[in-house]
Design a protein around this motif. Structure first.
Motif, PDB file in Angstrom:
ATOM      1  N   ALA A 264       0.825  -1.205   0.000  1.00  0.00           N
ATOM      2  CA  ALA A 264       0.000   0.000   0.000  1.00  0.00           C
ATOM      3  C   ALA A 264       0.856   1.250   0.000  1.00  0.00           C
ATOM      4  O   ALA A 264       1.863   1.336   0.707  1.00  0.00           O
ATOM      5  N   LYS A 265       0.454   2.218  -0.797  1.00  0.00           N
ATOM      6  CA  LYS A 265       1.151   3.509  -0.859  1.00  0.00           C
ATOM      7  C   LYS A 265       0.494   4.447   0.144  1.00  0.00           C
ATOM      8  O   LYS A 265      -0.384   5.226  -0.193  1.00  0.00           O
ATOM      9  N   LEU A 266       0.945   4.361   1.381  1.00  0.00           N
ATOM     10  CA  LEU A 266       0.271   5.065   2.461  1.00  0.00           C
ATOM     11  C   LEU A 266       0.965   6.339   2.908  1.00  0.00           C
ATOM     12  O   LEU A 266       0.385   7.127   3.641  1.00  0.00           O
ATOM     13  N   PHE A 267       2.229   6.533   2.513  1.00  0.00           N
ATOM     14  CA  PHE A 267       2.970   7.669   3.022  1.00  0.00           C
ATOM     15  C   PHE A 267       3.149   8.738   1.950  1.00  0.00           C
ATOM     16  O   PHE A 267       3.734   8.483   0.900  1.00  0.00           O
ATOM     17  N   PRO A 268       2.665   9.944   2.198  1.00  0.00           N
ATOM     18  CA  PRO A 268       2.884  11.025   1.231  1.00  0.00           C
ATOM     19  C   PRO A 268       4.344  11.407   1.172  1.00  0.00           C
ATOM     20  O   PRO A 268       5.058  11.311   2.164  1.00  0.00           O
TER      21      PRO A 268
END
Length: 390
Positions: A264-268
């Motif tokens: 998952a791409k959760l961190f900006p």
């Protein structure tokens, strides 16, 4: 470099040799799928890549495609190669004596197709030693490093570089580090194959690691302390500053969540180009590195980088190989004091730390031309002095 932050001020500095390109219009999509025999959830963030100034609509369309997997990244690289070679940057336009270059794809023992490239002295010219490059997070060995490698090869060295699995032109889900140690093992295996080649066997062998690649190079060296004749580190990632170290409970929670949503791409990601590249015109050129990973950081990747940094920090006193550490004194991305910490902790009797006044993080790409060439020359001079010792 990115700053990862989450609710409780979780932050981690992990800058590659380029800066992320900002995104817009994100859309989160979640789907079940099988990974390594397990059932995981993959979270996709569909984002429109910022248009690259100075290229055609057609090329911008190519750059905006989904590059999760290697075939797309390879097509994009092929499309952008002619444009990259025309960039007004010393690393692209500097004339060097004729050298030999070769690109290959090779299957690892784990079945992953790895891209690697070599730059060697001209036909008939002797090779003093072999230098093996470890690139930064999100990066590739086929953009800025091409010019660096050509200059070092013209000085008499064989330069070898690979894209880690899931980065650049190698196979794998873009920007995903399932296991930092496994990634390091891929590097060890690939570079062992190259060191076994007849033209390289018997020569001094050196590692060159930049930013996160510094952590990779240190891990390789710690696993193979007798295999390397020296390590060159450029603004290395080897310690998280105490004021941004995540609390133990946060780390534990992240580790648990990463088993559920590893990709998952959760961190900006914050665009730190202004902090990494001192020269504005050079800063703009990072956009042409179209196959770099510049999306939100994947959760498992973040956890693995934190773990790797802690592991390296706990073993710095075991670093015994000859060591050259280079860092911009004005670097606000990775702290120059961390390089000083590494210099002080390493047990090597042959170690050098050089700080470049007023220089930012990307001392090999984002500085004035004379500073870039000075840093490369410092690397060559150090290699020269250590290649004759074997």
């Amino acid at each position: 470099m990115s700053i990862i932050s989450m609710g409780t001020h979780l932050q981690l500095l992990i800058h590659p040799s380029r800066s992320p390109i900002p995104h817009r219009g994100s859309l989160l999509q979640v789907a079940d799928h099988g990974v390594r025999g397990h059932r995981h959830v993959r979270a996709h963030i569909m984002a429109a890549r910022k248009a690259i100034e100075g290229v055609s609509d057609e090329l911008n369309a190519v750059a905006s495609q989904n590059m999760d997997f290697a075939p797309a990244r390879r097509r994009v690289r092929t499309a952008f190669l002619p444009v990259q070679q025309q960039l007004n940057h010393v690393l692209f336009k500097m004339a060097v004596p004729e050298i030999q270059m070769e690109e290959r794809y090779e299957k690892s023992s784990r079945g992953v197709e790895i891209f690697w490239k070599s730059w060697r002295p001209g036909q008939g010219e002797p090779m003093k030693a072999a230098l093996f490059f470890c690139h930064g997070y999100g990066d590739t060995c086929t953009f800025f490093f091409e010019g660096i490698a050509k200059i070092i090869a013209a000085a008499g060295y064989g330069v070898f570089a690979m894209d880690y699995p899931c980065f650049g032109l190698s196979e794998g889900l873009h920007g995903y580090i399932h296991s930092f140690d496994e990634m390091v093992d891929h590097v060890i295996e690939q570079y062992a194959r190259i060191r076994g080649m007849e033209e390289v066997r018997g020569l001094p062998h050196f590692l060159l690691g930049q930013s996160m690649g510094g952590a990779v190079a240190l891990k390789v060296n710690l696993k193979q302390p007798r295999e390397w004749d020296g390590v060159v580190l450029v603004a290395p990632m080897c310690k998280i500053a105490e004021d941004v170290t995540p609390p133990a409970l946060v780390l534990k929670a992240l580790a648990i969540i990463s088993n559920i949503l590893p990709e998952a791409k959760l961190f900006p990601q914050k665009d730190l180009a202004e902090l990494a590249f001192r020269i504005p015109q050079k800063r703009k050129m990072t956009a042409f590195n179209a196959i770099s990973y510049s999306d939100q950081m994947r959760l498992r990747t973040a956890v693995e980088l934190i773990k790797a940094t802690h592991d390296i920090e706990s073993q710095l006193e075991k670093v015994s190989s000859p060591l050259l550490i280079l860092h911009g004194a004005a670097d606000k991305v990775t702290d120059p004091q961390v390089s000083r910490f590494l210099y002080d902790k390493a047990c090597s009797k042959d170690k050098t730390l050089k700080l470049y006044e007023e220089s930012y993080h990307s001392i090999l790409e984002g500085e004035p031309d004379d500073r870039i060439l000075e840093v490369i020359n410092d690397i060559i001079l150090w290699l020269d002095s250590h290649s004759t010792l074997k």
